[in-house]
Structures are given as structure tokens and as C-alpha cells.
Enzyme design. Structure first.
Site, PDB file in Angstrom:
ATOM      1  N   ASP A 240       0.936  -1.082   0.009  1.00 44.92           N
ATOM      2  CA  ASP A 240       0.180  -0.230  -0.035  1.00 44.92           C
ATOM      3  C   ASP A 240       0.833   0.994   0.611  1.00 44.92           C
ATOM      4  O   ASP A 240       2.300   1.049   0.451  1.00 44.92           O
ATOM      5  CB  ASP A 240      -0.836   0.132   1.632  1.00 44.92           C
ATOM      6  N   MET A 241       0.570   2.574  -0.631  1.00 44.70           N
ATOM      7  CA  MET A 241       1.249   3.820  -0.630  1.00 44.70           C
ATOM      8  C   MET A 241       1.675   3.308   0.966  1.00 44.70           C
ATOM      9  O   MET A 241       2.407   4.585   0.861  1.00 44.70           O
ATOM     10  CB  MET A 241       0.597   4.662  -1.134  1.00 44.70           C
TER      11      MET A 241
END
Length: 549
Positions: free
Chosen positions: A394-395
Site C-alpha cells: 500500500d502507498m
């Protein structure tokens, strides 16, 4: 006006926001927090609502400045509260579907009347009796005809036996054969008559049933047509304003989306209600926030008193229009904070490398021109073949990512991920105390189509997701924990941490499932895999750096 509330306590120490809230990623402005606290006091005082409020509902506040320069706030709820969509304290709906003499209510009653007609026809005693008789008589017909066929089969076998001895047969035997032939002819004729009889009889029952079913189908078609037309009409009544005074209905706003049509409940969330009322009265929106009040739904993760971004499925096209003409904060996901950050390489050989992805950096390119791990390694290794990116983080998550330099190595590593032969270990700070020091969480997950990228727990349609965990230590009411995901679904660790059926303790900084902080305190610290070329089992580690949060 009674919908505009002025702050009970002085707000003079609090600065006005420079730009309006970006509704999909934000930290609540202090003025919004002050407004929300006053709304929460009001909710706590409404004793008659407490049972419903415990079930959970989203509320919103909008800080506005009037034409006279006064600063106050508006409050709203999503959907309906206590069976009504109008309450004195809150702004009204954009369009009131509960107006007793309105077109929507009248047409809705007509559709309800059709539903009642369908139910009456389906429950009619004669109709149900005919259906049961048809089912019973169809079985009986099959049994009668099967029995006749068995008799004919036995007669044929007897004729064949007699024919086989025809040369030695006596006159009596030949007479018996002749008799069996005539009997066979009679059986064939009788079978034909029985088939026709049952066909006609069953057809008469079916015809009687079809009288009912034709009418039921006609009513269903009418209901579907009228419901679709009513829904289309309703969406056109939601004429949403923006700061420029421009007006567009929901059908127009959603025509360019993937679904083409507005989802049910569009325009009835707190955020659009608040902005619409402010624009109608000529007030300037300054800041906005939405918070959840009550228990969490079964599938979604909502925590009492926490602030949440606006939902994307219902609100993104609406708010994109309604915010035009305002100076809005930048989307933090489109801020290229790591453009100049040097990418740390933890391990490298001629076939692959492992990098330490910073929190806030994309794994692969998104819609905006923001740097990503893929773009960075592609620039660093222009001669590399294949997709390079073997898996994603995930970012908001930091930690180890495996990169392949050749197509063949990429295929081998991806096969290991697919077969769950890669060991991934994460460390995270949880915003609370986890009592059980170790355990296993198994909660199936699926995307929320109305609020991507949010995931929901779905025991029926979700994909299997299991997570092993081990508590490392505690500090200041928080838990440092080690996670070993088995499947590695999107947001698996975040949901398993926050969901009431999981650890019921969100990861620190998780703005989707918990409370926003300076970052998401989740880090991929260990990777174990078989090297595709040397066949040696590799172990790569990178500590999180936030052991003493």
C-alpha cells in the site's frame, strides 16, 4: 436561521482555514472538531434517539462564514434519522422524498400497491393448489407411462423368446405368439392414448396456472418500469449547486462514471446536504468533517467518534462538482513527497533486488504524475526486462519490496507468491492494547464497490484471508505487533487489526479504518524466498525504525 449554529465557546484563538477541506483525505480542522463536539453533546442529550444512534450513523459538520462575516457551523446526518429526514437541528435534505403530497410519495405508493397485488396473486389458494396439482399429476403421469412401457418391454421379450423357437413351435405356441402381437398393438395404441390424455390434462392445469403467472409477470414488468422511471425522476430532482452557482442533477454528474447511473442513496450523505444548504443561503464554506457515531456496521469498519473521509462511490462525482469555485486543499496522494528521496537498496545481485519502500510512495504508477517504485527502478535499470514489480505494498505502508531484473526471474518469483512460498513479515503499532499475546485471525475480505479502496469483511462472498500475529511489547497504551499474513489480500492487516471480529484495534495512523496520524505505522520488515537462479533460500530484513513510538 435555526440551522446555522454559533459556537458555544469562543473560537477566536482558532485560525480560519486557508483552503477548504479536501474531503477524501484530511485532518479535521480545529473548528470542525469544535463543531463536532457540540453536535455530539446535542446527540447525547436526545434520549429518544439513543437506541437508534447505538446502531451507528455518519454525521457531518460544515463551518461557514455568513455574508455579515460571522462564523458558524451547520450539521447534517447521512440518510434518515429516527424515521425522518428533517429535524430542526440539522440541515434539510437536498430533495425531500418524504413529502406526503409529493410525486415521489404518490408514485411510491402506486409501486407498493403493485407489490401487494403480486403478493396476493402468489398467495392465492387456487393458484397454489393448481401448482401443487400440476407437480403431483406430472409425477403420476410419469409413473403410469413408465409402468406401461415396462409392460410393453416384457411382452416384447416374450415374443422374442417365442420367435427363437418358432421352427419347433407347436400350433399352440404359434397361436400364443399371434396373441402377443395383437396385445402389443393394443398396448402401443393405449400408450399413445394415455400420452395424449396426460398431455391434455396437464396442459389444462398449466393453462390455469399461466393465467396467474401472466398477470404476475405483467405486474412485475410494470413495477420494474415504474421503479426505474421513478428512480430516474428522483435523481433529476437532486440539483446540486457549486460555489459558482452552477447546478447539475445527479444523472448528469454520474453519466461519465463507470456505473453511468447514480447508486441508491446518492445525494443523501451528510457532505452534499451541508454544501447545498450553505450555497442556498449564500454562505461561504470554510471547512468540513464527517464522523461516525455509534456501533460499527457488521461488514464495514467504523469506530465511534472517529472522523472519516467522504465515500467515493456515492460522493466523489457529486463533491467534485460542488467544490468547484472553492480553493480546496491539495489531494495529499497527488503530492510527490518522495521525488527527491533516494531509494534504499537492501539487497542486490545481477538477477533481482530488494528495496525499502518509503511510506507515502506508490508501488506502481497511479492516475497522477507521482513517482513510484516501478518508475524509479525502471529508470535505474533501463536494461531490465519484464514487469520488474513482483508484489505491491500500500502507498501508506513502508518496507521491503522484491524487484526482478529479468522476465524469467519475475515469473519464478511470482509463482512463489502465488503458491504462498514467500514468507512476508510485518511490524505495526496498534492504537490500543491487544490482550492475547499471539493468535490467528481469519476474516474473508472483498472490496467495497461504493468506497474503493476500502475493503469489507464478507463471510459469504469474501476471499479467504488469514493472519498470524505475535505481540512484541506495549508502550503508552499501544501495542507493537508482528504480523505474518497467509494470503496477503489488499488491506488485509489493516482490516484484521481494526475489525471488531479481528483485534478490534486499528493500526496507528490508519485514516481508512482508524485515526489519521503523521503516517501509517505498518512496515514490511522481512522477506523469505527461494532465489530463482541459485536456488538458495534468501532472507532479507529491514527494521521499521519505529520501535519506540
Amino acid at each position: 436561521m435555526d440551522k446555522l449554529h454559533y459556537f458555544t465557546n469562543s473560537i477566536s484563538p482558532l485560525p480560519l482555514p486557508e483552503k477548504f477541506t479536501y474531503p477524501f483525505h484530511y485532518t479535521p480542522h480545529p473548528l470542525c472538531v469544535a463543531a463536532a463536539e457540540e453536535v455530539q453533546l446535542y446527540l447525547a442529550a436526545r434520549k429518544e434517539w439513543q437506541e437508534e444512534l447505538r446502531k451507528g450513523k455518519m454525521f457531518g459538520v460544515l463551518v461557514v462564514r455568513t455574508g455579515e462575516g460571522k462564523v458558524g457551523y451547520l450539521a447534517a446526518f447521512s440518510g434518515i434519522l429516527a424515521g425522518r429526514n428533517r429535524h430542526a437541528y440539522f440541515v434539510p435534505p437536498v430533495y425531500d422524498v418524504q413529502e406526503p403530497d409529493g410525486f415521489f410519495r404518490i408514485e411510491e405508493e402506486q409501486i407498493s400497491a403493485i407489490n401487494k397485488q403480486i403478493e396476493e396473486l402468489q398467495g392465492d389458494a387456487r393458484y397454489r393448489n393448481c401448482k401443487q396439482r400440476l407437480a403431483d399429476e406430472t409425477i403420476l403421469a410419469g409413473q403410469v407411462l413408465d409402468e406401461m412401457r415396462e409392460q410393453m418391454k416384457a411382452a416384447k421379450e416374450e415374443r422374442d423368446r417365442l420367435r427363437s423357437t418358432a421352427m419347433q413351435a407347436s400350433v399352440e405356441t404359434r397361436g400364443r405368439t399371434s396373441l402377443l402381437i395383437r396385445e402389443s398393438q393394443f398396448q402401443k395404441a393405449e400408450l399413445k392414448r394415455q400420452k395424449q390424455y396426460w398431455k391434455n390434462f396437464l396442459a389444462s392445469l398449466q393453462a390455469e396456472i399461466e393465467v396467474y403467472e401472466t398477470e404476475i409477470e405483467r405486474l412485475r414488468t410494470e413495477r420494474k418500469t415504474r421503479s426505474a422511471a421513478l428512480q430516474q425522476w428522483l435523481f433529476k430532482q437532486f440539483r446540486m449547486l457549486n460555489a459558482r452557482g452552477e447546478e447539475r442533477d445527479l444523472c448528469d454528474l454520474f453519466k461519465d462514471t463507470v456505473q453511468k447511473m447514480p447508486p441508491a442513496g446518492a445525494g443523501e450523505c451528510a457532505a452534499p446536504k451541508l454544501l447545498q444548504y450553505a450555497y442556498r443561503n449564500g454562505w461561504q464554506p470554510l471547512a468540513m468533517a464527517e464522523f461516525w457515531w455509534g456501533d460499527s456496521p457488521k461488514n464495514e469498519i467504523r469506530r465511534h467518534g472517529y472522523y472519516y473521509p467522504a465515500c467515493k462511490g456515492k460522493c466523489e462525482p457529486i463533491l467534485k462538482h460542488m467544490l468547484q469555485g472553492l480553493q480546496v486543499e491539495e489531494n495529499p496522494l497527488e503530492t510527490d513527497v518522495h521525488r527527491d528521496t533516494e531509494l534504499e537498496i537492501v539487497y542486490e545481485d545481477e538477477w533481482l533486488l530488494v528495496v525499502n519502500k518509503p511510506a507515502g510512495m506508490l508501488s506502481v504508477p497511479g492516475k497522477s504524475d507521482v513517482d513510484s517504485i516501478y518508475q524509479r527502478v525502471r529508470r535505474m535499470y533501463p536494461e531490465a526486462t519484464g514487469p520488474m514489480i513482483v508484489h505491491r505494498l500500500d502507498m501508506a505502508t513502508s518496507g521491503l519490496m522484491l524487484i526482478a531484473k529479468t522476465k524469467e526471474v519475475h515469473q519464478s518469483l511470482q509463482a512463489q507468491f502465488k503458491d504462498r512460498k514467500v514468507c512476508k513479515q510485518y511490524v505495526a503499532w496498534l492504537d490500543g492494547i491487544v490482550e492475547e499475546e499471539e493468535g490467528y485471525i481469519e476474516l474473508p475480505l472483498r472490496p467495497d464497490p461504493e468506497d474503493r479502496p476500502r475493503q469489507v469483511v464478507d463471510m459469504v462472498h469474501g476471499k479467504p484471508a488469514g493472519t498470524l500475529y505475535d505481540v512484541l511489547h506495549y508502550n503508552s497504551g499501544r501495542t507493537l505487533i508482528s504480523f505474518l499474513p497467509i494470503e496477503g489480500r489488499t488491506h488485509q492487516l489493516r482490516v484484521h487489526s481494526a475489525h471488531p471480529l479481528g483485534l478490534n484495534t486499528p493500526i496507528v495512523g490508519d485514516e481508512l479504518y482508524g485515526k489519521k496520524a503523521d503516517r501509517l505505522y505498518l512496515h514490511a520488515e522481512y522477506l523469505g524466498f527461494v532465489h530463482p537462479v541459485s536456488d538458495v533460500y534468501m532472507e532479507v530484513e529491514k527494521e521499521s525504525g519505529f520501535d519506540d513510538l
